[in-house]
Motif scaffolding. Structure first.
Motif, PDB file in Angstrom:
ATOM      1  N   THR A 289       0.833  -1.204   0.000  1.00  0.00           N
ATOM      2  CA  THR A 289       0.000   0.000   0.000  1.00  0.00           C
ATOM      3  C   THR A 289       0.864   1.249   0.000  1.00  0.00           C
ATOM      4  OG1 THR A 289      -1.754  -1.178   1.183  1.00  0.00           O
ATOM      5  CG2 THR A 289      -1.843   1.225   1.206  1.00  0.00           C
ATOM      6  N   ALA A 290       1.958   1.223   0.740  1.00  0.00           N
ATOM      7  CA  ALA A 290       2.870   2.376   0.773  1.00  0.00           C
ATOM      8  C   ALA A 290       3.433   2.667  -0.610  1.00  0.00           C
ATOM      9  CB  ALA A 290       4.001   2.119   1.758  1.00  0.00           C
ATOM     10  N   ARG A 291       3.738   1.642  -1.368  1.00  0.00           N
ATOM     11  CA  ARG A 291       4.250   1.845  -2.722  1.00  0.00           C
ATOM     12  C   ARG A 291       3.207   2.551  -3.593  1.00  0.00           C
ATOM     13  NH1 ARG A 291       7.029  -3.695  -2.465  1.00  0.00           N
ATOM     14  NH2 ARG A 291       9.246  -3.173  -2.255  1.00  0.00           N
ATOM     15  N   ARG A 292       1.952   2.140  -3.455  1.00  0.00           N
ATOM     16  CA  ARG A 292       0.890   2.779  -4.242  1.00  0.00           C
ATOM     17  C   ARG A 292       0.710   4.234  -3.827  1.00  0.00           C
ATOM     18  NH1 ARG A 292      -1.447  -2.407  -3.508  1.00  0.00           N
ATOM     19  NH2 ARG A 292      -2.763  -1.678  -1.785  1.00  0.00           N
ATOM     20  N   ILE A 293       0.795   4.493  -2.531  1.00  0.00           N
ATOM     21  CA  ILE A 293       0.681   5.868  -2.039  1.00  0.00           C
ATOM     22  C   ILE A 293       1.819   6.722  -2.582  1.00  0.00           C
ATOM     23  CG2 ILE A 293       0.877   7.298   0.042  1.00  0.00           C
ATOM     24  CD1 ILE A 293      -0.709   5.114   1.512  1.00  0.00           C
ATOM     25  N   ALA A 294       3.036   6.189  -2.539  1.00  0.00           N
ATOM     26  CA  ALA A 294       4.189   6.940  -3.035  1.00  0.00           C
ATOM     27  C   ALA A 294       4.041   7.249  -4.523  1.00  0.00           C
ATOM     28  CB  ALA A 294       5.472   6.152  -2.770  1.00  0.00           C
ATOM     29  N   GLU A 295       3.533   6.287  -5.274  1.00  0.00           N
ATOM     30  CA  GLU A 295       3.344   6.508  -6.709  1.00  0.00           C
ATOM     31  C   GLU A 295       2.314   7.618  -6.966  1.00  0.00           C
ATOM     32  OE1 GLU A 295       2.263   2.707  -8.194  1.00  0.00           O
ATOM     33  OE2 GLU A 295       4.301   1.875  -8.076  1.00  0.00           O
ATOM     34  N   SER A 296       1.241   7.647  -6.178  1.00  0.00           N
ATOM     35  CA  SER A 296       0.209   8.659  -6.405  1.00  0.00           C
ATOM     36  C   SER A 296       0.655  10.038  -5.921  1.00  0.00           C
ATOM     37  CB  SER A 296      -1.091   8.258  -5.709  1.00  0.00           C
ATOM     38  OG  SER A 296      -0.962   8.301  -4.306  1.00  0.00           O
ATOM     39  N   ALA A 297       1.577  10.071  -4.945  1.00  0.00           N
ATOM     40  CA  ALA A 297       2.030  11.352  -4.394  1.00  0.00           C
ATOM     41  C   ALA A 297       3.128  11.997  -5.223  1.00  0.00           C
ATOM     42  CB  ALA A 297       2.530  11.154  -2.964  1.00  0.00           C
ATOM     43  N   VAL A 298       3.769  11.227  -6.083  1.00  0.00           N
ATOM     44  CA  VAL A 298       4.976  11.725  -6.741  1.00  0.00           C
ATOM     45  C   VAL A 298       4.681  12.870  -7.697  1.00  0.00           C
ATOM     46  CG1 VAL A 298       4.942  10.099  -8.695  1.00  0.00           C
ATOM     47  CG2 VAL A 298       7.122  10.973  -7.833  1.00  0.00           C
ATOM     48  N   ALA A 299       3.524  12.898  -8.326  1.00  0.00           N
ATOM     49  CA  ALA A 299       3.216  13.958  -9.293  1.00  0.00           C
ATOM     50  C   ALA A 299       3.246  15.333  -8.646  1.00  0.00           C
ATOM     51  CB  ALA A 299       1.860  13.708  -9.937  1.00  0.00           C
ATOM     52  N   ASN A 300       2.847  15.401  -7.370  1.00  0.00           N
ATOM     53  CA  ASN A 300       2.823  16.671  -6.653  1.00  0.00           C
ATOM     54  C   ASN A 300       4.012  16.829  -5.711  1.00  0.00           C
ATOM     55  OD1 ASN A 300       0.169  17.409  -7.685  1.00  0.00           O
ATOM     56  ND2 ASN A 300      -0.620  15.794  -6.343  1.00  0.00           N
TER      57      ASN A 300
ATOM     58  N   ASP B 186       8.734   6.929  24.305  1.00  0.00           N
ATOM     59  CA  ASP B 186       8.570   8.306  24.751  1.00  0.00           C
ATOM     60  C   ASP B 186       8.326   9.157  23.518  1.00  0.00           C
ATOM     61  OD1 ASP B 186       9.156  11.046  25.615  1.00  0.00           O
ATOM     62  OD2 ASP B 186       9.982  10.130  27.426  1.00  0.00           O
ATOM     63  N   LEU B 187       7.329  10.035  23.580  1.00  0.00           N
ATOM     64  CA  LEU B 187       7.005  10.854  22.426  1.00  0.00           C
ATOM     65  C   LEU B 187       8.110  11.847  22.071  1.00  0.00           C
ATOM     66  CD1 LEU B 187       3.197  11.602  22.888  1.00  0.00           C
ATOM     67  CD2 LEU B 187       4.279  10.123  21.198  1.00  0.00           C
ATOM     68  N   LYS B 188       9.068  12.047  22.952  1.00  0.00           N
ATOM     69  CA  LYS B 188      10.205  12.911  22.630  1.00  0.00           C
ATOM     70  C   LYS B 188      11.179  12.222  21.684  1.00  0.00           C
ATOM     71  CE  LYS B 188      11.489  13.691  26.914  1.00  0.00           C
ATOM     72  NZ  LYS B 188      10.405  13.117  27.720  1.00  0.00           N
ATOM     73  N   ALA B 189      11.102  10.894  21.595  1.00  0.00           N
ATOM     74  CA  ALA B 189      12.079  10.126  20.825  1.00  0.00           C
ATOM     75  C   ALA B 189      11.655  10.004  19.367  1.00  0.00           C
ATOM     76  CB  ALA B 189      12.231   8.732  21.435  1.00  0.00           C
ATOM     77  N   PRO B 190      12.626   9.847  18.464  1.00  0.00           N
ATOM     78  CA  PRO B 190      12.266   9.605  17.053  1.00  0.00           C
ATOM     79  C   PRO B 190      11.682   8.217  16.898  1.00  0.00           C
ATOM     80  CG  PRO B 190      14.631   9.353  17.354  1.00  0.00           C
ATOM     81  CD  PRO B 190      14.091   9.854  18.660  1.00  0.00           C
ATOM     82  N   PHE B 191      10.699   8.109  16.010  1.00  0.00           N
ATOM     83  CA  PHE B 191      10.097   6.800  15.739  1.00  0.00           C
ATOM     84  C   PHE B 191       9.941   6.618  14.234  1.00  0.00           C
ATOM     85  CE2 PHE B 191       6.535   3.948  14.928  1.00  0.00           C
ATOM     86  CZ  PHE B 191       6.982   2.828  15.604  1.00  0.00           C
ATOM     87  N   GLY B 192      10.349   5.450  13.755  1.00  0.00           N
ATOM     88  CA  GLY B 192      10.235   5.120  12.348  1.00  0.00           C
ATOM     89  C   GLY B 192      11.084   3.906  12.056  1.00  0.00           C
ATOM     90  N   GLY B 193      11.125   3.509  10.785  1.00  0.00           N
ATOM     91  CA  GLY B 193      11.830   2.291  10.422  1.00  0.00           C
ATOM     92  C   GLY B 193      12.890   2.507   9.376  1.00  0.00           C
ATOM     93  N   SER B 194      13.727   1.514   9.230  1.00  0.00           N
ATOM     94  CA  SER B 194      14.759   1.478   8.203  1.00  0.00           C
ATOM     95  C   SER B 194      14.375   0.436   7.154  1.00  0.00           C
ATOM     96  CB  SER B 194      16.113   1.113   8.820  1.00  0.00           C
ATOM     97  OG  SER B 194      16.458   2.014   9.862  1.00  0.00           O
ATOM     98  N   ARG B 195      15.074   0.479   6.023  1.00  0.00           N
ATOM     99  CA  ARG B 195      14.791  -0.449   4.921  1.00  0.00           C
ATOM    100  C   ARG B 195      13.308  -0.387   4.549  1.00  0.00           C
ATOM    101  NH1 ARG B 195      18.411  -5.598   7.084  1.00  0.00           N
ATOM    102  NH2 ARG B 195      20.460  -4.730   6.594  1.00  0.00           N
ATOM    103  N   LEU B 196      12.651  -1.538   4.405  1.00  0.00           N
ATOM    104  CA  LEU B 196      11.245  -1.552   4.008  1.00  0.00           C
ATOM    105  C   LEU B 196      10.298  -1.273   5.172  1.00  0.00           C
ATOM    106  CD1 LEU B 196      10.817  -4.423   1.398  1.00  0.00           C
ATOM    107  CD2 LEU B 196      11.292  -1.999   1.049  1.00  0.00           C
ATOM    108  N   SER B 197      10.846  -0.947   6.316  1.00  0.00           N
ATOM    109  CA  SER B 197       9.990  -0.640   7.460  1.00  0.00           C
ATOM    110  C   SER B 197       9.580   0.825   7.514  1.00  0.00           C
ATOM    111  CB  SER B 197      10.682  -1.034   8.773  1.00  0.00           C
ATOM    112  OG  SER B 197      10.709  -2.435   8.915  1.00  0.00           O
ATOM    113  N   GLY B 198      10.008   1.622   6.553  1.00  0.00           N
ATOM    114  CA  GLY B 198       9.471   2.965   6.538  1.00  0.00           C
ATOM    115  C   GLY B 198      10.396   4.030   6.007  1.00  0.00           C
TER     116      GLY B 198
END
Length: 489
Positions: free
Chosen positions: A240-251, A447-459
């Motif tokens: 789903t993320a790939r489809r979102i990225a494809e639709s967002a790229v035009a803008n 903790d909400l002060k900390a960075p959150f996200g993934g590497s590689r295909l995790s985000g």
């Protein structure tokens, strides 16, 4: 539970099943059916949006943006605190509705999840008031850094922790001065509708928060490809993320993507074994429907037999059943399609030679037995792909080098958990693990002060604290010459 065309009543709590656009409830010509995973009962008929409703919601967000973006920080923070007050006032309603809608434990919703929802609003309201950067000088010129609201945001959220993960996005987006179009998952939409009511009661101006419901295939691309949407935040699957990225790229719309995980849990021989077993069994939380879960148990060879014995003893004592029962440890999985997916992974693994030490089968309804699979290879599907159910694998390692190689041996990199009594080892191994978050001798401490996200295909990207404002704002530097000084060239 009773149903009306525009309402669901869950345990006495009335939930409007229409969209919320521009400060008004909006119906659709079509609906989809929301079903409880606990017992298969129909909760309500939910307004099924299309590109028409998506466009209307974006238009409402665009119209509300100038006023909200110019609202003083102190007033935005006050309204966010008022929303948090509303969440706390309706905490029991939110807890029982979400438990019925997505099957997670009621006690967790009461004591952990819904208090965290309120905290999300309070934290970003308070962070907004201290957001800033000291001015600095360049050859006598003053540099001033500011965070300008970006514009309407499309926020697309998952079904496994619906309201908590929605507000993890909504709160910083609103705090930053943006307006929002929220699209909740169709398998668990109800608490997002209650949030719209709470925001309205807190006097959030009309159009600042909009809610559109429906299937991603029918409404998602209309949101993510819209030229007036200036930020997209999504939590969900890689396809789903790939489809979102494809639709967002035009803008060239900036994206924040928090995706799947196949996280390792490393247990070294010098670890506190009771703690390590507790951490491992904790991975069955929410019926395994947790993106951060350490589903790959990697255990050092000398302790694997004792670890397995203790794990089986503790996991076998877990009570599976109705999540509204305070003694239940594991509830149902969310949907028949998800259960089919989970069982498909397990049965293919067993056919390929894996051994089910516990579990490995469905139970009545949408319940899947907590499962531990051994005799799996690093390149096997069950080790490489996210199952998103109560299914763990167990592999062994001989030394630190092999542990790191196995831990990093997937396409994902969301989180990792490490159990060891050697703090120097913890530092060495943590530094080499590919993960957005590493927990040492603990799990799920956020903790909400900390960075959150993934590497590689995790985000893609990081949110939390200053990182959230960096994403939801256009960060600007204004350089001012000294008084009386001009530069003509």
């Amino acid at each position: 539970m009773t149903r009306e065309p525009q309402k669901a009543v869950v345990a006495g709590v009335s939930v409007d099943t229409r969209h919320w656009i521009g400060g008004e409830r909006v119906a659709s010509s079509q609906t989809f059916t929301d079903v409880s995973p606990i017992d298969g009962s129909v909760l309500g008929e939910i307004a099924r949006g299309t590109a028409t409703e998506a466009a209307a919601a974006v238009a409402a967000a665009k119209a509300a943006f100038p006023g909200w973006s110019r609202t003083p920080r102190s007033e935005r923070a006050r309204i966010l605190h008022a929303i948090a007050d509303g969440v706390e006032k309706r905490l029991e309603d939110l807890a029982i509705v979400e438990t019925t809608d997505n099957g997670a434990l009621l006690r967790s919703h009461r004591h952990g999840v819904m208090p965290r929802v309120a905290h999300n609003f309070r934290f970003f309201a308070d962070w907004l008031l201290r957001l800033g950067h000291e001015d600095f000088q360049t050859r006598g010129h003053t540099n001033h850094v500011s965070w300008d609201p970006a514009g309407p945001c499309a926020l697309i959220t998952p079904w496994n922790a619906p309201l908590m993960l929605a507000t993890w996005k909504v709160a910083p987006a609103l705090a930053a001065g943006n307006t929002v179009v929220l699209k909740p998952a169709e398998w668990s939409p109800l608490t997002a509708s209650l949030l719209a009511d709470i925001a309205a009661e807190a006097r959030l101006p009309a159009g600042v928060l909009n809610l559109v419901q429906g299937y991603g295939s029918e409404i998602g691309s209309a949101l993510t490809s819209h030229p007036d949407v200036r930020r997209i935040s999504f939590t969900g699957s890689v396809p789903t993320a790939r489809r979102i990225a494809e639709s967002a790229v035009a803008n060239l719309t900036p994206l924040s993507l928090e995706l799947g995980g196949k996280s390792p849990l490393l247990v070294f021989a010098d670890a506190d074994l009771d703690l390590a077993v507790d951490l491992a069994v904790d991975q069955y939380d929410n019926a395994g429907q947790v993106c951060l879960a350490g589903t790959r148990l990697l255990v050092e060879e000398p302790i694997v037999e004792e670890f397995t014995r203790r794990f089986v003893e503790k996991a076998s004592a877990l009570k599976q059943g109705d999540p509204r029962d305070g003694t239940t440890d594991i509830g149902p999985n969310i949907h028949p399609r998800q259960l089919e997916k989970i069982d498909g992974f397990v049965q293919r693994a067993l056919a390929a030679g894996a051994k089910a030490v516990i579990g490995g089968h469905r139970k009545e309804g949408l319940y899947y037995a907590p499962t531990l699979l051994t005799d799996v290879t690093q390149d096997s599907e069950i080790v490489q792909e996210e199952v998103f159910g109560p299914v763990l694998t167990l592999q062994t390692f001989a030394d630190e080098e092999e542990a790191v190689r196995l831990a990093n041996g997937t396409r994902f990199g969301l989180a990792a958990t490490l159990a060891t009594g050697d703090l120097e080892r913890a530092e060495r191994v943590s530094a080499r693990l590919v993960a957005g978050t590493v927990w040492v001798n603990c799990f799920f401490v956020r903790d909400l002060k900390a960075p959150f996200g993934g590497s590689r295909l995790s985000g893609v990207g990081r949110e939390g604290g200053a990182w959230s404002f960096d994403f939801y704002c256009d960060v600007k530097n204004t350089v001012t010459a000294p008084k009386g000084w001009t530069n003509h060239g």
